[in-house]
Scaffold this active site. Structure first.
Site, PDB file in Angstrom:
ATOM      1  N   GLY A 120       0.832  -1.191   0.000  1.00  0.00           N
ATOM      2  CA  GLY A 120       0.000   0.000   0.000  1.00  0.00           C
ATOM      3  C   GLY A 120       0.868   1.241   0.000  1.00  0.00           C
ATOM      4  N   CYS A 121       0.406   2.270   0.652  1.00  0.00           N
ATOM      5  CA  CYS A 121       1.132   3.537   0.696  1.00  0.00           C
ATOM      6  C   CYS A 121       2.506   3.361   1.336  1.00  0.00           C
ATOM      7  CB  CYS A 121       0.307   4.550   1.494  1.00  0.00           C
ATOM      8  SG  CYS A 121       1.167   6.102   1.771  1.00  0.00           S
ATOM      9  N   PHE A 122       3.525   3.860   0.669  1.00  0.00           N
ATOM     10  CA  PHE A 122       4.878   3.682   1.207  1.00  0.00           C
ATOM     11  C   PHE A 122       5.133   4.486   2.469  1.00  0.00           C
ATOM     12  CE2 PHE A 122       6.436   6.286  -2.731  1.00  0.00           C
ATOM     13  CZ  PHE A 122       5.924   7.477  -2.228  1.00  0.00           C
TER      14      PHE A 122
END
Length: 183
Positions: free
Chosen positions: A13-15
């Site tokens: 997902g979002c880093f």
């Protein structure tokens, strides 16, 4: 300078979330947010976010196997995101948010496959795991404003509502493996 460090690359997902989680563990160094698994060189954030490059938001890190094992990394990876949603983590939707392990050696590949098989056999998740296990490709560092995002903006809404629960989870489950300043 440590010489026995091994590289690992994960997308979950979002880093911003993934970076914040992994940089808190003893034995993990040089956690960097970036992009991998796509078709173009040096992709810009805007293009990745629009799903135009095939890249995943990911992190690359180095770890000391004497302090933390690859299996430990896999355990953290699978307990801090939903590996059963194809190309989605919460409200983040698209191939850039896919669950992926980018292996750097045959032993990492086999450990990842074995761990997924174990999780499936134990029915740890209600749905099938869709995490891809793919050979590591070139990793492109994200723009500077994305590095240390959580550490630099802990009061930002996304950090409060999305990242804080992950941080609280690792504090509960892995306190003994966290760096002292994050326990």
């Amino acid at each position: 300078m440590k010489t026995n460090l091994i590289k690992a690359t994960f997308a979950s997902g979002c880093f911003w979330c993934t970076e914040a989680v992994f940089q808190r563990f003893t034995g993990i160094y040089n956690v960097r947010s970036g992009y991998t698994g796509g078709q173009i060189k040096n992709p810009p954030y805007r293009e990745v976010c629009q799903g135009r490059t095939g890249h995943a938001e990911a992190i690359e890190l180095e770890y000391d196997p004497e302090l933390i094992s690859y299996k430990d990394l896999l355990q953290v990876f699978f307990t801090t995101h939903d590996p059963t949603t194809l190309n989605r983590q919460g409200n983040d939707v698209g191939t850039q948010y896919r669950s992926a392990i980018f292996y750097h050696s045959e032993s990492q590949k086999q450990e990842a496959i074995d761990y997924i098989n174990y999780l499936e056999a134990e029915q740890v998740f209600e749905s099938k795991i869709v995490t891809e296990v793919t050979e590591a490709k070139p990793f492109y560092y994200a723009e500077d404003e994305h590095h240390e995002f959580y550490n630099n903006h802990p009061l930002q809404g996304y950090c409060q509502f999305i990242i804080n629960p992950k941080i609280n989870k690792i504090k509960k489950l892995y306190q003994h493996k966290l760096l002292p300043e994050y326990r």
